[in-house]
Design an enzyme around this catalytic site. Structure first.
Site, short mmCIF file in Angstrom:
data_model
loop_
_atom_site.label_atom_id
_atom_site.label_comp_id
_atom_site.label_asym_id
_atom_site.label_seq_id
_atom_site.Cartn_x
_atom_site.Cartn_y
_atom_site.Cartn_z
CG ASP A 57 -3.70 9.29 -40.67
OD1 ASP A 57 -3.39 9.96 -41.49
OD2 ASP A 57 -3.23 7.49 -40.95
CB CYS A 106 -1.07 0.05 0.64
SG CYS A 106 -0.18 0.45 2.42
P1 ADP Z 1 -3.29 10.16 -44.45
O1 ADP Z 1 -3.20 11.79 -43.88
O2 ADP Z 1 -3.99 9.36 -45.20
O3 ADP Z 1 -2.83 8.87 -43.94
P2 ADP Z 1 -0.34 10.24 -45.18
O4 ADP Z 1 -0.27 11.47 -44.14
O5 ADP Z 1 -0.02 9.43 -45.08
O6 ADP Z 1 -1.08 9.75 -45.78
O7 ADP Z 1 0.05 10.44 -46.73
C1 ADP Z 1 -0.52 11.57 -47.54
C2 ADP Z 1 -0.38 11.67 -49.18
O8 ADP Z 1 1.25 11.92 -49.01
C3 ADP Z 1 -0.61 10.35 -49.74
O9 ADP Z 1 -1.52 10.71 -49.93
C4 ADP Z 1 0.30 10.51 -50.75
O10 ADP Z 1 -0.12 10.96 -52.04
C5 ADP Z 1 1.64 11.53 -50.17
N1 ADP Z 1 2.63 10.62 -49.67
C6 ADP Z 1 2.99 10.08 -48.50
N2 ADP Z 1 4.06 9.71 -48.29
C7 ADP Z 1 4.64 8.88 -49.42
C8 ADP Z 1 5.55 8.10 -50.53
N3 ADP Z 1 5.89 7.13 -49.30
N4 ADP Z 1 5.44 7.93 -51.37
C9 ADP Z 1 4.35 8.62 -52.19
N5 ADP Z 1 3.32 9.06 -51.51
C10 ADP Z 1 3.47 9.75 -50.14
MG MG Z 2 -1.24 7.76 -41.73
#
Ligand code: ADP
Ligand code: MG
Length: 704
Positions: A397, A15
């Site tokens: 997200d 405790c």
């Molecule tokens: P969300 O906000 O929907 O989770 P993310 O933040 O992961 O999506 O990514 C947002 C956008 O950024 C994606 O829709 C894509 O167009 C681009 N993106 C992010 N990371 C990558 C990657 N590794 N290759 C290509 N595009 C990417």
């Molecule tokens: Mg994401």
């Protein structure tokens, strides 16, 4: 200074009083850097200066302080009833009381039975009297123990020795029994601990040897027979099997595992034998970490508990003062016998003691956290249970959270070569860059290139532009793969890409551009499918009392809208950079007060941190997510979200019921005491019964 840390389970720590006693005895110990005490799990975490002390000396010191450390991982077992000093002194007190009463009946001289009653008080009051004294002297606290001790002494001095003895006996026996019922709350954690086997079958020098799990080292290959539980985390090297991860993640459907797949301690192997290379030693495998997180969460009190503790710190002294006041002023105002008023005041002090009140919240919380953990929902403390129960708005997200599984490449266009020959080169380049990324879109691109038989183009200097894309160097020039927004932000002309972007996005696809300083050279479209259970998961989230579900995404508005339509999302914010996501969460929090943000905990860590409650999904195996989230959903399963909210709300309901019950009991007893209706034994009995009702009520949270 070489600071090291040990974690030890110790005996006799059950405790807050024990915790402060231990803290006191170690307070000026040389070489001690930091001491964290977890009384609910009988655990201490000691940071020490390895140049000044060694662990053995520390253990000796603990032993001398009366808290010997225990070997192995098991929770400190409570000593057997007949060896528990608190039980023994209390039982002795009861026997003395009984003997005194019998002799009194047998018309023995009054002094004999009085002597026995006094002995009963001394024996039963030994431990709580000492605690009352230590709290008063060292912590300057007037607690429940002191109220009881004062009441017993005053009663005895007033000649009501038998009543005093009954008080002491009842209070001490219920305190001793309480320790044992609290043990039950630990059963949820014990269940987790029992998930991993005690030994593992390890391949060493071509032979198979059985060794204790604690001795398995990273890199060892161990064998898991069908139906066996996994000893530690690892990667499958041989065999194929479906593995039941329910004990760790709460997901009900077994997961297929093949060579290369990650497996977690505590999961249960299905039909096929597996050989697994350990990637974590026993102390930091998934189950061990879950256990240690739950144990730490138990000590992280919510606001209401802290409020009750602050309240209690003023309340008990006030009760004592009021008791004196009643004894002094009662006879003056209302007349009557002085000694009668002193007895009423004594009964009042006992009646007003907040036993059930102080235990209402912690007992419920411990049960809730354990139950959550067993179902793959790790809540990091009482604060987050309270906040989660209060949340009205959940921000989510999109990619990887609302959409899940594997996005697929649907279109690849080369902007310079509409005939389509160069599209393959675009894929090869994109795959060369994306093979360095963990992003779901990146992996889809790599898979697509593989299946088309294109070798990825080797690139150098890869940088992830979180939430936007990724950049690299090829033959000395910069190349980019990312969202149209990324190209705009880099002030690269979108010439030639606008039309395909528009029609592809119009079809609800996510568009990724591939290009360099000249602008995009190619367009890749991907379809990211909504999780099959998402619509109904969001529905149950609404049903659990979440008024608004918001989608936050770095993807474009058109795609976001087409996903939202399928799901019943209330608000959409698209084209957000990670920084804008954080700002959006803050804005929602300003507007609605309590906001939960759900993400994967890796890409979205800043937004999770900004939210009132940051919830990471699919946290098993991702250490960052486990550490940073306030609530970690082990499984990659949206359904757990509504479960977590419901669990938190149930916790709050039970707490509220407990608090009301305690308040009603105290009020009734107090009124009866002042009116002179109750005797001392009745007040104690009322108390102890209400305390056990509250404990039983809190334990309801062990179910579900
Ligand atoms: P969300 O906000 O929907 O989770 P993310 O933040 O992961 O999506 O990514 C947002 C956008 O950024 C994606 O829709 C894509 O167009 C681009 N993106 C992010 N990371 C990558 C990657 N590794 N290759 C290509 N595009 C990417
Ligand atoms: Mg994401």
């Amino acid at each position: 200074m070489d600071t090291k840390q040990v974690e030890l389970r110790v005996a006799n720590l059950d405790c807050d009083h024990d915790a402060s006693a231990l803290a006191r005895s170690l307070s000026d110990y040389p070489g001690l850097v930091d001491l964290k005490i977890y009384p609910k799990s009988a655990k201490v975490k000691i940071s020490y200066d390895a140049d000044a002390v060694d662990p053995e000396t520390l253990k000796q010191k603990l032993q001398q302080s009366g808290f010997p450390s225990q070997e192995g991982r098991a929770l400190a077992e409570p000593p057997a009833l007949w060896r528990n000093a608190k039980v023994l002194t209390s039982v002795a007190s009861g026997l003395l009381l009984l003997l005194g009463w019998l002799l009194n009946l047998a018309a023995a001289p009054a002094s004999v039975s009085t002597g026995l009653y006094v002995a009963a008080i001394l024996s039963g009051g030994y431990f709580f009297g000492r605690e009352a004294w230590a709290a008063l002297i060292f912590e300057h606290e007037i607690g429940i123990e002191l109220l009881m001790a004062v009441a017993a002494v005053v009663a005895a001095l007033m000649g009501e020795v038998a009543e005093g003895a009954i008080l002491v006996f009842l209070y001490s026996i219920s305190e001793a029994a309480e320790g044992y019922t609290e043990e039950k709350t630990r059963s949820a954690i014990k269940a987790l601990m029992d998930l991993t086997p005690k030994t593992a079958l390890v391949r060493r020098e071509g032979r198979e040897v059985e060794i204790p799990v604690e001795d398995v080292q990273v890199g060892d290959v161990f064998l898991v027979k069908p139906g066996q539980a996994l000893a530690t985390d690892g990667q499958v090297v041989e065999g194929r099997s479906s593995v039941n991860q329910a004990p760790v993640t709460g997901e009900s459907v077994p997961v297929e595992k093949e060579p290369g797949a990650t497996v977690f301690a505590g999961s249960i192997n299905g039909q096929g034998p597996l050989a697994v290379r350990a990637t974590k030693s026993f102390v930091d495998n998934t189950i061990s970490r879950i256990i240690s997180m739950v144990e730490e969460a138990q000590e992280r009190k919510g606001q209401s508990q802290r409020w009750i503790e602050r309240f209690g710190a003023h309340y008990s002294p006030a009760v004592l003062a009021l008791g004196f006041f009643i004894a002094l002023v009662g006879p003056l105002l209302y007349g009557g016998d002085w000694s009668d008023w002193v007895m009423r005041a004594t009964v009042f002090i006992v009646a007003a003691a907040p036993c059930a009140l102080v235990i209402s919240i912690p007992i419920t919380l411990v049960a809730t956290l354990g139950t959550g953990a067993r179902n793959g929902v790790l809540i990091k403390g009482g604060v987050y249970v309270e906040e989660l129960a209060r949340v009205k708005v959940v921000a989510m997200d999109k990619t990887g959270t609302l959409t899940g599984g594997e996005p697929a490449v649907t279109d690849v266009l080369s902007l310079n070569d509409p005939a389509g020959h160069a599209a393959q080169e675009i894929m090869a380049l994109a795959a060369g860059i994306e093979q360095h990324s963990e992003h779901p879109l990146a992996q889809a691109i790599v898979r697509h290139a593989q299946s088309a038989g294109r070798a990825p183009v080797p690139v150098s200097d890869v940088r992830s532009l979180t939430g936007a894309g990724i950049s690299a160097r090829l033959d000395g020039r910069a190349v980019y793969v990312g969202s149209p927004a990324l190209f705009q932000r880099l002030h690269l002309p979108l010439t030639g890409a606008e039309t395909p972007i528009e029609w592809l996005q119009g079809e609800g696809k996510t568009v990724v551009l591939v290009g360099d300083e000249r602008g995009p050279q190619g367009v890749i479209a991907l379809r990211d499918t909504v999780r099959p259970n998402a619509p109904q998961a969001l529905q149950s989230l609404h049903a659990a009392g979440i008024a608004t579900i918001v989608m936050l995404t770095g993807d474009n508005r058109r795609t976001a809208q087409s996903v939202a339509r399928e799901l019943g999302i209330d608000e959409i914010y698209a084209d957000l950079t990670p920084a804008e996501k954080v700002a959006k969460v803050r804005q929602l929090a300003d507007r609605h007060g309590h906001v939960a943000m759900v993400g994967d905990g890796v890409n979205d860590a800043p937004a999770l941190a900004e939210a009132t409650v940051g919830i990471a999904m699919g946290a098993v195996g991702t250490d960052v997510a486990l550490e940073t989230a306030d609530v970690a959903l082990m499984a990659d399963d949206l359904d757990k979200l509504a479960y977590a909210v419901r669990l938190a709300k149930r916790n709050q309901t039970v707490v509220r019921q407990n608090l009301v019950l305690s308040a009603v009991v105290i009020t009734t007893l107090v009124i009866g005491a002042v009116a002179g209706l109750f005797t001392l034994p009745v007040a104690v009995l009322g108390h102890e019964i209400s305390e056990f009702v509250v404990i039983g009520s809190g334990l309801r949270m062990l179910r579900g």
